[in-house]
Enzyme design. Structure first.
Site, PDB file in Angstrom:
ATOM      1  N   SER A   1      19.780  29.819 -10.365  1.00  0.00           N
ATOM      2  CA  SER A   1      19.286  30.519  -9.169  1.00  0.00           C
ATOM      3  C   SER A   1      20.440  30.993  -8.292  1.00  0.00           C
ATOM      4  O   SER A   1      21.519  30.404  -8.283  1.00  0.00           O
ATOM      5  CB  SER A   1      18.389  29.600  -8.337  1.00  0.00           C
ATOM      6  OG  SER A   1      17.235  29.228  -9.047  1.00  0.00           O
TER       7      SER A   1
HETATM    8  N1  SAH Z   1      16.737  25.055 -10.803  1.00  0.00           N
HETATM    9  C1  SAH Z   1      17.439  25.836 -11.795  1.00  0.00           C
HETATM   10  C2  SAH Z   1      16.802  27.205 -11.956  1.00  0.00           C
HETATM   11  C3  SAH Z   1      16.551  27.478 -13.386  1.00  0.00           C
HETATM   12  S1  SAH Z   1      15.524  28.856 -13.762  1.00  0.00           S
HETATM   13  C4  SAH Z   1      18.922  25.912 -11.508  1.00  0.00           C
HETATM   14  O1  SAH Z   1      19.343  25.479 -10.427  1.00  0.00           O
HETATM   15  O2  SAH Z   1      19.677  26.364 -12.362  1.00  0.00           O
HETATM   16  C5  SAH Z   1      13.946  28.077 -13.980  1.00  0.00           C
HETATM   17  C6  SAH Z   1      13.836  27.034 -15.061  1.00  0.00           C
HETATM   18  O3  SAH Z   1      12.458  26.643 -15.098  1.00  0.00           O
HETATM   19  C7  SAH Z   1      14.174  27.518 -16.468  1.00  0.00           C
HETATM   20  O4  SAH Z   1      15.165  26.702 -17.015  1.00  0.00           O
HETATM   21  C8  SAH Z   1      12.846  27.381 -17.222  1.00  0.00           C
HETATM   22  O5  SAH Z   1      13.025  26.998 -18.582  1.00  0.00           O
HETATM   23  C9  SAH Z   1      12.145  26.296 -16.431  1.00  0.00           C
HETATM   24  N2  SAH Z   1      10.683  26.236 -16.570  1.00  0.00           N
HETATM   25  C10 SAH Z   1       9.804  27.273 -16.659  1.00  0.00           C
HETATM   26  N3  SAH Z   1       8.541  26.801 -16.798  1.00  0.00           N
HETATM   27  C11 SAH Z   1       8.622  25.443 -16.791  1.00  0.00           C
HETATM   28  C12 SAH Z   1       7.669  24.386 -16.914  1.00  0.00           C
HETATM   29  N4  SAH Z   1       6.355  24.612 -17.074  1.00  0.00           N
HETATM   30  N5  SAH Z   1       8.113  23.115 -16.866  1.00  0.00           N
HETATM   31  C13 SAH Z   1       9.441  22.831 -16.714  1.00  0.00           C
HETATM   32  N6  SAH Z   1      10.387  23.788 -16.624  1.00  0.00           N
HETATM   33  C14 SAH Z   1       9.989  25.073 -16.648  1.00  0.00           C
END
Ligand code: SAH
Length: 217
Positions: free
Chosen positions: A64
Site C-alpha cells: 500500500s
Molecule cells: N497490507 C498490505 C497490503 C497488501 S495488498 C501491505 O502493507 O503490504 C492486499 C492483500 O490482501 C494482498 O496481498 C491480497 O492477497 C490480500 N487479500 C485479498 N483478499 C484476501 C482475503 N480474502 N483474505 C486474506 N487476504 C486477502
C-alpha cells in the site's frame, strides 16, 4: 539491506510529505519514520521505497501507499496492547507499522507465498505478529474480539462476519466499492447489534477475494 542514513533521511522527508497531505496522528507518523519500508519492497523498486506510492510485490499484489497506510492506521486509533486484526498481510508493511505502535497484531493472507515472505521480513526486523494463511472473510473469532480490524483490500460490501468480531467500541477500517475505486469506511461497534458508519475519502486497492492461493514458490 542496511538502514542507511540515506534511507533514514528519505523516511523523514516522507513523514513531512504525509504531514502536508493532512496526516496529524503523531504516533502514526513516528511509526512510519521508524519502519524501514525498503525491507518490504521488491528489489526492482527499492529506490522508490520512500516515494508515496503503491508498488508491485509478489503474487500480483501491491504494498500500500504510505499515505493510505497512514489514513487507515489513524482511523483505527491504535493504543498500545490493542488487539488488531489485519486482513491482507501482503508485504507485511502495515503489520509492522501496527507492531511498531505496540499493538498485538493478527494478520491473514490468502496467498501462501506472501504469507511466508512477510513472516520472514517481520521476524528479521524483530516485529512480533501472528500470521495466518487463510480467507480473511472468515476473520479469526477464536482470537477476538478485537479493538480494531483493518482490511487492506477492496470489498464490494462491509463483511458482516468481521463486524461481529469487534469489541463494543471497536473500530473497523475498510475500503468499500467496486474494482476502480473505494470509499474508506470506518465502522464503530456501538452495541451488540449497533454500528456507526462514516466515510473518509476515496482510494484504490487490489480486490479482497474469497478462498486461498497455494502457488509453488
Ligand atoms: N497490507 C498490505 C497490503 C497488501 S495488498 C501491505 O502493507 O503490504 C492486499 C492483500 O490482501 C494482498 O496481498 C491480497 O492477497 C490480500 N487479500 C485479498 N483478499 C484476501 C482475503 N480474502 N483474505 C486474506 N487476504 C486477502
Amino acid at each position: 539491506m542496511a538502514d542507511t542514513f540515506l534511507a533514514k533521511g528519505k523516511r523523514k522527508k516522507l513523514v513531512d510529505e504525509l504531514r502536508t497531505k493532512g496526516i496529524t496522528d503523531e504516533e502514526v507518523l513516528r511509526a512510519i519514520n521508524a519502519v524501514p519500508r525498503h525491507e518490504f519492497m521488491d528489489p526492482a523498486f527499492l529506490h522508490h521505497a520512500y516515494t508515496d506510492k503503491a508498488f508491485p510485490i509478489s503474487s500480483g499484489q501491491t504494498i500500500s501507499q504510505p499515505y493510505t497506510v497512514a489514513v487507515q492506521t489513524s482511523l483505527l486509533n491504535v493504543k498500545k496492547r490493542d488487539k488488531i486484526l489485519e486482513i491482507g498481510t501482503g508485504s507485511g508493511y502495515q503489520c509492522a507499522i501496527l507492531a511498531e505502535m505496540g499493538a498485538k497484531v493478527y494478520t491473514i493472507e490468502r496467498h501462501r507465498e506472501l504469507y511466508m515472505i512477510a513472516q520472514r521480513t517481520l521476524s528479521a526486523l524483530g516485529y512480533p505478529a501472528d500470521f495466518f494463511y487463510g480467507d480473511g472473510y472468515e476473520g479469526k473469532a477464536q482470537y477476538g474480539p478485537f479493538d480494531g480490524i483493518v482490511i487492506t483490500a477492496a470489498t464490494p460490501e462491509i463483511p458482516e462476519k468481521l463486524k461481529y468480531q469487534l469489541k463494543t467500541g471497536g473500530r473497523m477500517v475498510v475500503p468499500v466499492g467496486n474494482s476502480s475505486s473505494q470509499v474508506m469506511t470506518l465502522v464503530v461497534r456501538t452495541g451488540d447489534i449497533e454500528f456507526d458508519y462514516s466515510t473518509h475519502g476515496t482510494f484504490v486497492f487490489v480486490p479482497m477475494l474469497k478462498g486461498t492461493v497455494n502457488k509453488q514458490m
